[in-house]
Design a protein around this motif. Structure first.
Motif, PDB file in Angstrom:
ATOM      1  N   UNK A   1       0.856  -1.188   0.000  1.00 55.09           N
ATOM      2  CA  UNK A   1       0.000   0.000   0.000  1.00 55.09           C
ATOM      3  C   UNK A   1       0.891   1.237   0.000  1.00 55.09           C
ATOM      4  N   UNK A   2       1.880   1.226  -0.892  1.00 51.34           N
ATOM      5  CA  UNK A   2       2.913   2.248  -0.894  1.00 51.34           C
ATOM      6  C   UNK A   2       2.391   3.648  -1.197  1.00 51.34           C
ATOM      7  N   UNK A   3       1.211   3.753  -1.804  1.00 48.95           N
ATOM      8  CA  UNK A   3       0.699   5.090  -2.131  1.00 48.95           C
ATOM      9  C   UNK A   3       0.382   5.902  -0.883  1.00 48.95           C
ATOM     10  N   UNK A   4       0.285   5.241   0.271  1.00 52.18           N
ATOM     11  CA  UNK A   4       0.032   5.955   1.512  1.00 52.18           C
ATOM     12  C   UNK A   4       1.324   6.440   2.180  1.00 52.18           C
ATOM     13  N   UNK A   5       2.465   6.113   1.593  1.00 54.37           N
ATOM     14  CA  UNK A   5       3.745   6.634   2.077  1.00 54.37           C
ATOM     15  C   UNK A   5       4.035   7.915   1.311  1.00 54.37           C
TER      16      UNK A   5
ATOM     17  N   UNK B   1      -4.532   3.522 -12.684  1.00 51.16           N
ATOM     18  CA  UNK B   1      -3.577   2.449 -13.004  1.00 51.16           C
ATOM     19  C   UNK B   1      -2.163   2.736 -12.503  1.00 51.16           C
ATOM     20  N   UNK B   2      -1.760   4.005 -12.493  1.00 53.83           N
ATOM     21  CA  UNK B   2      -0.424   4.349 -12.015  1.00 53.83           C
ATOM     22  C   UNK B   2      -0.263   3.973 -10.549  1.00 53.83           C
ATOM     23  N   UNK B   3      -1.252   4.337  -9.744  1.00 47.89           N
ATOM     24  CA  UNK B   3      -1.173   4.046  -8.312  1.00 47.89           C
ATOM     25  C   UNK B   3      -1.309   2.544  -8.049  1.00 47.89           C
ATOM     26  N   UNK B   4      -2.306   1.917  -8.667  1.00 45.72           N
ATOM     27  CA  UNK B   4      -2.582   0.506  -8.379  1.00 45.72           C
ATOM     28  C   UNK B   4      -1.477  -0.422  -8.872  1.00 45.72           C
TER      29      UNK B   4
ATOM     30  N   UNK C   1       6.976  -0.351  -7.354  1.00 47.56           N
ATOM     31  CA  UNK C   1       7.806  -0.224  -8.547  1.00 47.56           C
ATOM     32  C   UNK C   1       8.186   1.218  -8.848  1.00 47.56           C
ATOM     33  N   UNK C   2       7.282   2.159  -8.522  1.00 41.93           N
ATOM     34  CA  UNK C   2       7.473   3.558  -8.910  1.00 41.93           C
ATOM     35  C   UNK C   2       7.296   4.485  -7.714  1.00 41.93           C
ATOM     36  N   UNK C   3       8.215   5.396  -7.587  1.00 41.97           N
ATOM     37  CA  UNK C   3       8.123   6.496  -6.630  1.00 41.97           C
ATOM     38  C   UNK C   3       7.646   7.699  -7.433  1.00 41.97           C
ATOM     39  N   UNK C   4       6.434   8.173  -7.137  1.00 41.46           N
ATOM     40  CA  UNK C   4       5.777   9.176  -7.968  1.00 41.46           C
ATOM     41  C   UNK C   4       5.802  10.535  -7.279  1.00 41.46           C
ATOM     42  N   UNK C   5       6.348  11.516  -7.979  1.00 43.89           N
ATOM     43  CA  UNK C   5       6.490  12.864  -7.431  1.00 43.89           C
ATOM     44  C   UNK C   5       5.823  13.886  -8.347  1.00 43.89           C
ATOM     45  N   UNK C   6       5.108  14.823  -7.746  1.00 45.45           N
ATOM     46  CA  UNK C   6       4.543  15.945  -8.484  1.00 45.45           C
ATOM     47  C   UNK C   6       5.308  17.212  -8.130  1.00 45.45           C
TER      48      UNK C   6
END
Length: 223
Positions: free
Chosen positions: A24-28, A69-72, A79-84
């Motif tokens: 559940x990495x999107x919560x980090x 799809x990017x988050x899931x 796999x991906x560390x996503x930054x805005x």
């Protein structure tokens, strides 16, 4: 500050990270060294940076089609560390970016998504105003006037950003200087010319939608 806002108007016509469990990495979430807002596994093999303008229709389209799809499939799986990072184009863009950033690490993504999802409504309200009226609004009320007449203020309140905090946020010259500098760095150091633009592992790529970005993420994660 007024001179800067009027110049931008022509274009119109740090917090601590929060952590999640594995899977559940999107919560980090965290503020990065580049002052962007990120979600995901900091040790992921792929670091994806999106340069976003709140007033950019293509950014709104990308967020609508790509975030799920990017988050899931990429962020939650580690796999991906996503930054805005914000890329400022005009006063409304500046105001939206400032409100999102004042929402903190947990609220930034939600506020950005809400402003982009409702972009046609609030941006249309601004574009319906004569240019001289917008200029006068900026001179007399600053960014607070822009978010009020456009309806952005109501969206921000629905996201939990109270009026007092919003007003304090929008009146902060250091916030303005910081975002303008972020935009200059994007142009000068990374060659960003428009939005959305993407860095994959610190390299600017030729992708501006999910269909062209997804294969690049797959290739980078397989290396």
């Amino acid at each position: 500050m007024i001179r800067l806002l009027l110049a931008l108007a022509a274009a119109l016509f740090v917090a601590a990270p929060s952590f999640a469990q594995d899977g559940n990495w999107s919560q980090t979430r965290a503020v990065t060294d580049a002052s962007g807002y990120a979600m995901g596994n900091p040790q992921a093999p792929v670091h994806l940076v999106e340069y976003v303008s709140i007033t950019c229709p293509h950014c709104a389209h990308f967020m609508a089609e790509a975030m799920e799809p990017l988050v899931a499939d990429y962020v939650d799986t580690g796999k991906v560390y996503f930054e805005i990072r914000n890329f400022i184009r005009d006063p409304a863009d500046l105001a939206g970016a400032m409100m999102a950033r004042c929402s903190g690490t947990d609220g930034f993504f939600s506020m950005t998504d809400t402003l982009l999802a409702n972009q046609q409504s609030w941006l249309g309200a601004l574009q319906a105003k004569p240019a001289d009226e917008l200029n006068m609004l900026l001179q007399t009320q600053g960014l607070e006037g822009i978010v009020t007449v456009s309806g952005m203020a109501a969206l921000a309140e629905a996201e939990g950003l109270d009026p007092a905090t919003r007003a304090q946020c929008l009146s902060g010259q250091p916030h303005v200087d910081h975002l303008i500098n972020m935009t200059q760095v994007a142009r000068q150091e990374h060659g960003v010319r428009g939005t959305p633009s993407f860095l994959v592992n610190d390299v600017l790529v030729s992708a501006h939608d999910w269909a062209s970005l997804k294969p690049l993420l797959d290739a980078a994660s397989a290396e």
